[in-house]
Design a protein around this motif. Structure first.
Motif, PDB file in Angstrom:
ATOM      1  N   SER A 272     -52.916 131.972  78.653  1.00 32.53           N
ATOM      2  CA  SER A 272     -52.804 130.758  79.478  1.00 32.53           C
ATOM      3  C   SER A 272     -51.642 129.891  79.029  1.00 32.53           C
ATOM      4  O   SER A 272     -50.906 129.322  79.850  1.00 32.53           O
ATOM      5  N   LEU A 273     -51.448 129.790  77.699  1.00 33.86           N
ATOM      6  CA  LEU A 273     -50.365 128.970  77.156  1.00 33.86           C
ATOM      7  C   LEU A 273     -49.004 129.553  77.548  1.00 33.86           C
ATOM      8  O   LEU A 273     -48.101 128.826  77.993  1.00 33.86           O
ATOM      9  N   VAL A 274     -48.849 130.863  77.396  1.00 34.79           N
ATOM     10  CA  VAL A 274     -47.593 131.520  77.758  1.00 34.79           C
ATOM     11  C   VAL A 274     -47.347 131.436  79.265  1.00 34.79           C
ATOM     12  O   VAL A 274     -46.237 131.134  79.719  1.00 34.79           O
ATOM     13  N   LEU A 275     -48.396 131.677  80.045  1.00 28.86           N
ATOM     14  CA  LEU A 275     -48.276 131.689  81.514  1.00 28.86           C
ATOM     15  C   LEU A 275     -47.821 130.329  82.044  1.00 28.86           C
ATOM     16  O   LEU A 275     -46.877 130.241  82.844  1.00 28.86           O
ATOM     17  N   THR A 276     -48.484 129.247  81.591  1.00 26.75           N
ATOM     18  CA  THR A 276     -48.116 127.907  82.076  1.00 26.75           C
ATOM     19  C   THR A 276     -46.792 127.445  81.484  1.00 26.75           C
ATOM     20  O   THR A 276     -46.158 126.527  82.028  1.00 26.75           O
ATOM     21  N   GLY A 277     -46.350 128.065  80.373  1.00 30.90           N
ATOM     22  CA  GLY A 277     -45.024 127.759  79.825  1.00 30.90           C
ATOM     23  C   GLY A 277     -43.914 128.465  80.575  1.00 30.90           C
ATOM     24  O   GLY A 277     -42.799 127.964  80.680  1.00 30.90           O
ATOM     25  N   MET A 278     -44.214 129.634  81.139  1.00 32.03           N
ATOM     26  CA  MET A 278     -43.213 130.397  81.896  1.00 32.03           C
ATOM     27  C   MET A 278     -43.000 129.846  83.296  1.00 32.03           C
ATOM     28  O   MET A 278     -41.875 129.824  83.811  1.00 32.03           O
TER      29      MET A 278
END
Length: 462
Positions: A272-278
């Motif tokens: 979730s952290l990587v996805l919303t950062g991308m």
């Protein structure tokens, strides 16, 4: 007491009742953790982080996952105490039989049959869709007529891939639990590898500005997100169905249940952290957010691998949920509440082969012909009902003098079981009125079957 519908089983009777109808003890703590990860990490990690972030929680979805994990952890601790104290197949049904009596146990088990059955059918339907899109990438097209539930207006008559995958998994389960766990281990390893690939590649495309604001919908958005992503964790209760087939259950059951929950929480939060950062959270309301994010950064080959990972991931969910359902029906039958054919164990394979095929064919029919989009919320109702009964039941279990000491005990007793009970009741109130009505109809049907067949044929009636 033997003629009352609230007659209870003693723990000593349960532990010695198996006699000739016994399942092989072949599973260790690592096998159980992989079963748990196989059940939990499925459509949830590939779909939920995008839609919930876009509509409810924004990048703060990581807090939604953590809150939901805490709720599940409370229930998981209650399950762990039960499964280490009463290492018998049947999960919440068997536990309820000890503390609340036969009719309550039947209704909890009957609700769980709905959970497992609908979960398998719904995931098989999703698997069919992912397979179709994956094959389309190779310019292979499944004919429209055999790619969806019966709906002549859309030109679909039967969902053939969904039927086939359920029957293939059923065949695998009849080969033996050790063989099934080997397959599950391979599939879970591939699935986790795909998730880690997304994390390791995606982290290079993270732009911290996408995390601002981190909680655009405030605390209420985080909490409503938690109520939704809670359902991404469903499946760990199926691990407790394996209790009778576990070596040293007092030690291994708690490790398997709580360990799988912990690993899945870490994976959900990092993805979730990587996805919303991308990708800005406002653009994530799509059916395949993880592969969509890779397409946006022009990593199409990884996007294709992620689609393959989703197909593999759903196969393990089907395996574990179908396994849980067959073991629950096995326990019903062994107690006399369903016909004896459902608890016959194959001499060579040491698995309930007839039970597995009958259950799989019924579920495959539903997956192949019945539109399930309106019914999948019922999966959550069955699970929450079981969680609620197990949470309050563990308080009564502590008073039982037949229980051996030395197994796992819920810490901060009785505070954690009471908190778990209250949280499960709260989440039930978040479900739609249609779900509650249908669940009521299902329970009435279950009561009719119990009074016509189960009460009369129950072993406690003899």
């Amino acid at each position: 007491m033997k003629n009352t519908i609230f007659r209870k089983k003693s723990v000593s009777d349960l532990l010695h009742q198996q006699g000739k109808i016994q399942l092989n003890k072949t599973l260790g703590a690592f096998d159980l953790m992989l079963l748990g990860i196989g059940a939990i990490v499925g459509t949830g990690i590939f779909i939920l982080p995008g839609t919930v972030a876009a509509e409810h929680a924004g990048p703060g979805i990581i807090f939604s996952f953590i809150i939901a994990a805490i709720v599940c952890a409370f229930a998981a601790m209650c399950y762990s105490e039960f499964s280490s104290s009463i290492p018998v197949t049947g999960s919440a049904y068997t536990y309820t039989y000890v503390v609340f009596g036969e009719v309550v146990a039947w209704l909890v088990g009957w609700s769980l049959i709905l959970e497992y059955g609908l979960a398998v059918a719904a995931v098989a339907t999703g698997w069919s869709s992912y397979l179709g899109s994956l094959l389309t990438g190779f310019n292979i097209h499944i004919p429209q007529a055999v790619s969806g539930a019966f709906n002549p207006e859309n030109g679909t008559y039967v969902n053939l891939p969904a039927i086939v995958i359920i029957l293939v998994i059923a065949f695998l389960l009849t080969m033996g639990i050790k063989e099934s766990t080997k397959f599950n281990t391979i599939m879970v390893s591939l699935k986790v590898a795909v998730i880690l690939l997304f994390i390791f590649v995606g982290v290079f495309y993270v732009e911290p500005t996408n995390w601002k604001p981190f909680m655009p919908f405030g605390t209420s958005g985080i909490l409503s997100g938690a109520a939704l992503v809670f359902f991404a964790y469903l499946g760990f209760d199926a691990v407790s169905s394996a209790a009778e087939e576990v070596k040293n259950p007092q030690r291994n059951m708690p490790i398997g249940i709580i360990g799988s929950l912990l690993i899945c929480t870490v994976l959900y939060v990092i993805v979730s952290l990587v996805l919303t950062g991308m990708v800005p959270y406002t653009k994530l309301n799509v059916s395949d957010p993880v592969s969509y994010a890779m397409q946006l950064v022009h990593q199409d080959w990884i996007s294709g691998i992620i689609s393959l990972g989703a197909v593999i991931g759903m196969m393990t969910v089907i395996l574990v949920m179908l396994y849980g359902g067959t073991r629950l029906i096995f326990a019903f039958s062994r107690d006399g509440l369903l016909p004896k054919v459902m608890s016959e164990v194959n001499a060579k394979r040491q698995t309930p082969v007839k039970n597995t095929w009958i259950t799989a064919i019924l579920i495959a029919f539903c997956a192949g012909f019945v539109p399930l989009d309106k019914l999948t919320e019922l999966v959550n109702m069955g699970t929450l009902l079981a969680f609620t009964v197990v949470s309050i039941g563990v308080i009564l279990l502590r008073k039982n003098k037949d229980i051996k000491t030395g197994g796992f005990k819920v810490p901060f007793f009785p505070v954690i079981p009471l908190i778990s009970f209250a949280l499960c009741i709260f989440l039930m109130t978040q479900l739609s009125i249609h779900t509650i009505i249908f669940c009521g109809i299902w329970i009435i049907v279950g009561l009719i079957i119990y009074f016509i067949y189960g009460k009369k044929h129950s072993l406690l009636n003899k």
